[in-house]
Design an enzyme around this catalytic site. Structure first.
Site, PDB file in Angstrom:
ATOM      1  N   CYS A 257       0.850  -1.204   0.000  1.00  0.00           N
ATOM      2  CA  CYS A 257       0.000   0.000   0.000  1.00  0.00           C
ATOM      3  C   CYS A 257       0.876   1.240   0.000  1.00  0.00           C
ATOM      4  O   CYS A 257       0.811   2.061  -0.902  1.00  0.00           O
ATOM      5  CB  CYS A 257      -0.947  -0.040   1.189  1.00  0.00           C
TER       6      CYS A 257
ATOM      7  N   SER B 239      -3.247   3.165  -1.620  1.00  0.00           N
ATOM      8  CA  SER B 239      -4.551   2.781  -1.087  1.00  0.00           C
ATOM      9  C   SER B 239      -4.486   2.903   0.426  1.00  0.00           C
ATOM     10  O   SER B 239      -3.517   2.447   1.039  1.00  0.00           O
ATOM     11  CB  SER B 239      -4.830   1.326  -1.524  1.00  0.00           C
TER      12      SER B 239
ATOM     13  N   ASP C 113      -6.684   2.684   4.163  1.00  0.00           N
ATOM     14  CA  ASP C 113      -7.795   2.412   5.083  1.00  0.00           C
ATOM     15  C   ASP C 113      -7.635   3.458   6.204  1.00  0.00           C
ATOM     16  O   ASP C 113      -6.838   3.271   7.125  1.00  0.00           O
ATOM     17  CB  ASP C 113      -7.610   0.965   5.574  1.00  0.00           C
TER      18      ASP C 113
ATOM     19  N   HIS D 204      -9.820   5.909   1.865  1.00  0.00           N
ATOM     20  CA  HIS D 204     -11.191   5.405   2.028  1.00  0.00           C
ATOM     21  C   HIS D 204     -11.547   5.019   3.461  1.00  0.00           C
ATOM     22  O   HIS D 204     -10.674   4.748   4.285  1.00  0.00           O
ATOM     23  CB  HIS D 204     -11.434   4.210   1.093  1.00  0.00           C
TER      24      HIS D 204
ATOM     25  N   TYR E 258     -14.164   2.126   5.051  1.00  0.00           N
ATOM     26  CA  TYR E 258     -15.054   1.001   4.705  1.00  0.00           C
ATOM     27  C   TYR E 258     -16.452   1.254   5.277  1.00  0.00           C
ATOM     28  O   TYR E 258     -16.605   1.910   6.313  1.00  0.00           O
ATOM     29  CB  TYR E 258     -14.490  -0.318   5.253  1.00  0.00           C
TER      30      TYR E 258
HETATM   31  N1  LIG Z   1      -8.058  -3.535   5.423  1.00  0.00           N
HETATM   32  C1  LIG Z   1      -6.754  -3.373   5.744  1.00  0.00           C
HETATM   33  N2  LIG Z   1      -6.384  -2.257   6.379  1.00  0.00           N
HETATM   34  C2  LIG Z   1      -5.082  -2.060   6.733  1.00  0.00           C
HETATM   35  O1  LIG Z   1      -4.786  -1.014   7.323  1.00  0.00           O
HETATM   36  C3  LIG Z   1      -4.132  -3.073   6.406  1.00  0.00           C
HETATM   37  C4  LIG Z   1      -4.564  -4.228   5.733  1.00  0.00           C
HETATM   38  N3  LIG Z   1      -5.887  -4.369   5.430  1.00  0.00           N
HETATM   39  N4  LIG Z   1      -3.708  -5.250   5.432  1.00  0.00           N
HETATM   40  C5  LIG Z   1      -2.276  -5.069   5.577  1.00  0.00           C
HETATM   41  C6  LIG Z   1      -1.909  -4.161   6.662  1.00  0.00           C
HETATM   42  C7  LIG Z   1      -2.064  -4.689   8.065  1.00  0.00           C
HETATM   43  N5  LIG Z   1      -2.346  -3.438   8.788  1.00  0.00           N
HETATM   44  C8  LIG Z   1      -3.135  -3.402   9.931  1.00  0.00           C
HETATM   45  C9  LIG Z   1      -3.782  -4.554  10.366  1.00  0.00           C
HETATM   46  C10 LIG Z   1      -4.559  -4.518  11.504  1.00  0.00           C
HETATM   47  C11 LIG Z   1      -4.671  -3.338  12.219  1.00  0.00           C
HETATM   48  C12 LIG Z   1      -5.477  -3.355  13.475  1.00  0.00           C
HETATM   49  O2  LIG Z   1      -6.246  -4.252  13.729  1.00  0.00           O
HETATM   50  N6  LIG Z   1      -5.328  -2.350  14.322  1.00  0.00           N
HETATM   51  C13 LIG Z   1      -6.048  -2.234  15.575  1.00  0.00           C
HETATM   52  C14 LIG Z   1      -5.369  -2.986  16.694  1.00  0.00           C
HETATM   53  C15 LIG Z   1      -3.870  -2.996  16.604  1.00  0.00           C
HETATM   54  C16 LIG Z   1      -3.142  -3.759  17.700  1.00  0.00           C
HETATM   55  O3  LIG Z   1      -3.759  -4.230  18.694  1.00  0.00           O
HETATM   56  O4  LIG Z   1      -1.898  -3.910  17.578  1.00  0.00           O
HETATM   57  C17 LIG Z   1      -6.194  -0.754  15.907  1.00  0.00           C
HETATM   58  O5  LIG Z   1      -7.111  -0.446  16.678  1.00  0.00           O
HETATM   59  O6  LIG Z   1      -5.399   0.053  15.428  1.00  0.00           O
HETATM   60  C18 LIG Z   1      -4.029  -2.179  11.781  1.00  0.00           C
HETATM   61  C19 LIG Z   1      -3.258  -2.230  10.645  1.00  0.00           C
HETATM   62  C20 LIG Z   1      -2.333  -2.327   7.899  1.00  0.00           C
HETATM   63  N7  LIG Z   1      -2.758  -2.953   6.689  1.00  0.00           N
HETATM   64  O1  LIG Z   2      -0.024  -0.053   5.256  1.00  0.00           O
HETATM   65  C1  LIG Z   2      -1.185  -0.271   4.849  1.00  0.00           C
HETATM   66  C2  LIG Z   2      -1.544  -1.494   4.291  1.00  0.00           C
HETATM   67  C3  LIG Z   2      -2.816  -1.676   3.860  1.00  0.00           C
HETATM   68  N1  LIG Z   2      -3.740  -0.680   3.968  1.00  0.00           N
HETATM   69  C4  LIG Z   2      -5.121  -0.928   3.497  1.00  0.00           C
HETATM   70  C5  LIG Z   2      -5.624  -0.152   2.312  1.00  0.00           C
HETATM   71  C6  LIG Z   2      -6.731  -1.055   1.783  1.00  0.00           C
HETATM   72  O2  LIG Z   2      -7.908  -0.849   2.562  1.00  0.00           O
HETATM   73  C7  LIG Z   2      -6.201  -2.442   2.072  1.00  0.00           C
HETATM   74  C8  LIG Z   2      -5.499  -3.058   0.880  1.00  0.00           C
HETATM   75  O3  LIG Z   2      -6.430  -3.380  -0.100  1.00  0.00           O
HETATM   76  P1  LIG Z   2      -6.166  -3.184  -1.667  1.00  0.00           P
HETATM   77  O4  LIG Z   2      -7.377  -3.816  -2.298  1.00  0.00           O
HETATM   78  O5  LIG Z   2      -4.922  -3.935  -1.999  1.00  0.00           O
HETATM   79  O6  LIG Z   2      -6.067  -1.719  -1.946  1.00  0.00           O
HETATM   80  O7  LIG Z   2      -5.256  -2.292   3.109  1.00  0.00           O
HETATM   81  C9  LIG Z   2      -3.399   0.534   4.541  1.00  0.00           C
HETATM   82  O8  LIG Z   2      -4.223   1.459   4.691  1.00  0.00           O
HETATM   83  N2  LIG Z   2      -2.124   0.705   4.954  1.00  0.00           N
END
Ligand SMILES: Nc1nc(=O)c2c([nH]1)NC[C@@H]1CN(c3ccc(C(=O)N[C@@H](CCC(=O)O)C(=O)O)cc3)CN21
Ligand SMILES: O=c1ccn([C@H]2C[C@H](O)[C@@H](COP(=O)(O)O)O2)c(=O)[nH]1
Length: 283
Positions: free
Chosen positions: A160, A181, A183, A221, A223
Site C-alpha cells: 500500500c 490505497s 484504510d 477510504h 469502509y
Molecule cells: N483492510 C486493511 N487495512 C489495513 O490497514 C491493512 C490491511 N488491510 N492489510 C495489511 C496491513 C495490516 N495493517 C493493519 C492490520 C490490523 C490493524 C489493526 O487491527 N489495528 C487495531 C489494533 C492494533 C493492535 O492491537 O496492535 C487498531 O485499533 O489500530 C491495523 C493495521 C495495515 N494494513
Molecule cells: O499499510 C497499509 C496497508 C494496507 N492498507 C489498506 C488499504 C486497503 O484498505 C487495504 C489493501 O487493499 P487493496 O485492495 O490492496 O487496496 O489495506 C493501509 O491502509 N495501509
C-alpha cells in the site's frame, strides 16, 4: 492530528461510494491527500482521539526494513497485524506461491531488499540508500520501492505504501512517501507513524538531521462498516496534546536495526488518548 481529522471529515463530506471487488465491501472514497510531518521539529503524528497502537506500527516498519516475508516474524517483533492477510484470505490460501502457514509472499521489504534485476541477480535498495546518504550522496534517485508489477501475483497483498524517496539538502534529510490505497480509520493511524519513524531512524543511522516527511495518499477510504464509528464517535472527540517520540541513541547503523533493536528502543513521553475504538478490519 488536525491533518488526519480533516481528511476523515473530507471523506465523510465529499467522498463517493465505490464498490471494491477484492473485499466485497463498499468504501467512501476520495482521491489524493497530502500530509506533512515536521520530523525535525518533533511533531509526532499520532492519533489521540482513540488509543493508537503505535508500537505495532513501528514493528511493521521494522519488519519491512528487515525484509521479513512471514507473519510469525512480525509477531516476534511485536505485531499481529499481518496474521489475517497471511492466513485468512481465501485467494491467497489458494495461491500456489504461498509457502505455508504465515507466509506473506514476495511483498514489502522481502522484495524491496532483494529486488530482482532483469539481467540477473537482485538489488538491496535499502543498503545502497544508507551507504549513499551516510557519505552525503543524494543521486536524486534514493528510492526504496516495494512495487514490482511482475511480482504482485506472488504476494498476499500488493504494497500500500509502496515508495519511499529520500533527499538531502546539505545535512538535512527529507522523505517523500507514496501510498496507493489507504484504510483511513485503521491503516492511516499506522502509516503516519511509519513515515515519521522512517525519516527519523534513517536520519539517525546516516548521521543526518531530519527535515520534513511528505506523505502522499492516492485512494483514501473508509469502509462501509467503519463509517458510523468514525462519524458518530471518533470525530466527536477533541484532540489532545501530541507526545514526544524518543529513539535509543545507541542505534547507529542498518546492522543495529537488523540485529538487536526491539520495540523497547522506542518510547513516547506524554501520550494521552481517548478510549479505544475497535474498528472492523477487512481482510
Ligand atoms: N483492510 C486493511 N487495512 C489495513 O490497514 C491493512 C490491511 N488491510 N492489510 C495489511 C496491513 C495490516 N495493517 C493493519 C492490520 C490490523 C490493524 C489493526 O487491527 N489495528 C487495531 C489494533 C492494533 C493492535 O492491537 O496492535 C487498531 O485499533 O489500530 C491495523 C493495521 C495495515 N494494513
Ligand atoms: O499499510 C497499509 C496497508 C494496507 N492498507 C489498506 C488499504 C486497503 O484498505 C487495504 C489493501 O487493499 P487493496 O485492495 O490492496 O487496496 O489495506 C493501509 O491502509 N495501509
Amino acid at each position: 492530528m488536525k491533518q488526519y481529522l480533516d481528511l476523515c471529515r473530507r471523506i465523510i463530506d465529499e467522498g463517493e461510494w465505490v464498490a471494491n471487488e477484492r473485499t466485497g465491501k463498499r468504501c467512501l472514497t476520495v482521491i489524493n491527500a497530502d500530509l506533512t510531518y515536521d520530523v525535525g521539529a518533533g511533531e509526532f503524528p499520532l492519533v489521540t482521539t482513540r488509543k493508537s497502537y503505535w508500537k505495532s506500527a513501528i514493528a511493521e516498519m521494522m519488519g519491512y526494513l528487515r525484509g521479513y516475508d512471514n507473519a510469525a516474524d512480525f509477531r516476534a517483533l511485536g505485531t499481529k497485524t499481518w496474521d489475517a492477510n497471511a492466513n485468512e484470505n481465501q485467494t491467497w490460501l489458494n495461491n500456489p506461491y504461498r509457502k505455508g502457514e504465515d507466509d506473506m509472499g514476495l511483498c514489502y521489504g522481502a522484495i524491496g531488499r532483494n529486488f530482482p534485476k532483469p539481467d540477473g541477480g537482485t538489488v538491496d535498495q535499502l543498503r545502497q540508500i544508507v551507504d549513499d546518504l551516510s557519505k552525503g550522496v543524494d543521486n536524486r534517485g534514493e528510492i526504496f520501492t516495494f512495487y514490482h508489477p511482475g511480482a504482485l501475483h506472488m504476494a498476499c497483498l500488493r504494497p500500500c505504501m509502496y515508495s519511499h524517496h529520500f533527499s538531502l539538502l546539505g545535512d538535512t534529510l527529507y522523505l517523500n512517501s507514496t501510498q496507493r490505497s489507504c484504510d483511513v480509520p485503521l491503516g492511516l493511524n499506522f502509516n503516519m507513524v511509519q513515515v515519521y519513524f522512517l525519516l527519523a531512524i534513517m536520519a539517525q543511522i546516516t548521521g543526518k538531521k531530519p527535515g520534513k516527511a511528505y506523505h502522499k495518499i492516492v485512494n483514501a477510504h473508509i469502509y462501509e462498516d467503519q463509517l458510523e464509528l468514525m462519524r458518530d464517535v471518533q470525530l466527536k472527540r477533541e484532540p489532545l496534546a501530541v507526545p514526544t517520540f524518543k529513539i535509543n541513541p545507541a542505534i547507529k547503523s542498518l546492522e543495529d536495526l537488523e540485529t538487536w533493536v526491539t520495540l523497547d528502543d522506542f518510547e513516547l513521553e506524554g501520550y494521552e488518548f481517548h478510549d479505544p475504538i475497535s474498528y472492523p478490519f477487512t481482510v
